[in-house]
Motif scaffolding. Sequence first.
Motif, mmCIF file in Angstrom:
data_model
loop_
_atom_site.group_PDB
_atom_site.id
_atom_site.type_symbol
_atom_site.label_atom_id
_atom_site.label_comp_id
_atom_site.label_asym_id
_atom_site.label_seq_id
_atom_site.Cartn_x
_atom_site.Cartn_y
_atom_site.Cartn_z
ATOM 1 N N ARG A 117 0.495 -1.218 0.266
ATOM 2 C CA ARG A 117 0.005 0.408 -0.327
ATOM 3 C C ARG A 117 0.986 1.124 0.467
ATOM 4 O O ARG A 117 2.136 1.353 0.615
ATOM 5 N N HIS A 132 -3.618 5.732 -1.041
ATOM 6 C CA HIS A 132 -5.175 4.984 -1.564
ATOM 7 C C HIS A 132 -4.787 4.191 -2.575
ATOM 8 O O HIS A 132 -5.537 3.862 -2.478
ATOM 9 N N VAL A 186 -2.388 1.209 -4.832
ATOM 10 C CA VAL A 186 -0.377 -0.003 -4.218
ATOM 11 C C VAL A 186 0.014 -0.035 -5.117
ATOM 12 O O VAL A 186 0.332 0.006 -6.232
ATOM 13 N N MET A 211 -6.836 0.373 -4.883
ATOM 14 C CA MET A 211 -6.767 -0.314 -4.030
ATOM 15 C C MET A 211 -8.561 -0.836 -4.378
ATOM 16 O O MET A 211 -8.142 -2.428 -4.110
ATOM 17 N N GLY A 256 -4.760 -4.699 -3.446
ATOM 18 C CA GLY A 256 -5.540 -3.616 -3.134
ATOM 19 C C GLY A 256 -6.186 -4.556 -2.314
ATOM 20 O O GLY A 256 -6.704 -3.748 -0.993
ATOM 21 N N VAL A 276 -7.876 5.244 4.779
ATOM 22 C CA VAL A 276 -7.950 4.994 3.066
ATOM 23 C C VAL A 276 -8.947 5.273 2.266
ATOM 24 O O VAL A 276 -9.220 5.312 1.235
#
Length: 253
Positions: free
Chosen positions: A106, A109, A111, A135, A141, A156
Motif C-alpha cells: 500500500r 490509497h 497499491v 486499491m 489492494g 484509505v
Amino acid sequence: MKLNRTTQRTVEILKLVSKNPEGITLDDICKTLNLPKTSAYDIVTTLAEMGMVNVDKGARQRYTIGLTAYRIGVNYTNNLDFIGALEPELKKFAKEVGKTVFFGVRSDHEVVYICKSEPENPIITTATVGTKNPMYCTSLGKAILAYSDEETLRQVMGRIKFVRKTENTLTDPESLLAELDKVKQQGYALDAREVEEHMECVGAPVFGADGNVLGAISVSSLYKPTEDYESLGRLVAGKAGQLSKLMGYIRKN
C-alpha cells in the motif's frame, strides 16, 4: 556537531506527512512543527517537485508521501534482504502456475507493484514494477485492505475516488466493504475484470513478523470462463501463507 536547520525541517516534514495517509495541509504542518509558513512552503514545494510528496489540489492543498520517498524506503528494505527473500519464491510460483505473479504494498490509497515475476511465455500485463493502481479494483489492494487495521481502512476509504474502469468495477464504499468482508472469509481477493475487461487477477495478503499485513501477492492472466478461480484463490492464499512464514509471521490460533 552542528545540524543544518533546513535539513532537519525537511526530515521532520517528511516524517509528519508519512504519518498522515489522508493528507495534511501546510497550515497543519506549520502548526504541528512550529515552522514559519514561508520556510515550510519552500520545503514542501521542493519536495513535491522531487516526487518526495504528492499534492492533492482540493479546496485546501493536502500533502501525502510521494513515490520517490517510497522507493527510497524500498531500497532500504532491499538492503535488509526483504525483497531478496521474496523474489526467488515469486519466480518459482510464476513458473508453477504459468501466470504472472506480482507483489505489491500500500502507498496511501493505492497499491504499488514492487516485484513482478513472469513464466516462460507470459501474457502481456500493463502493470510494471514501480507503477500504481487503485486499491478498490485490484486483487492486491483488496487483499491488503481486508486485513488492515480499522484506522488505516477508514483513512484509505476516505481518500478513494471511485472511477468505473469496466462494467465490473466497484463504484461505492458499501460495495467495497462488502467485498472486503468476503475476502476475509475466503482468504483471497479477486479483480474480476475490474481494471481491464480481459484480465482476471487473484490476490492474497502477506504478513510480517509483527502480525501486520506487509503487502500481497497476486496472479494475473487473461480471463477464461473455464478457469476455476476459487481453486486458484486457495492456491494463491496458500503461497501467501508460506511467504508470511518466510517473513517471520507466526499465525495465532
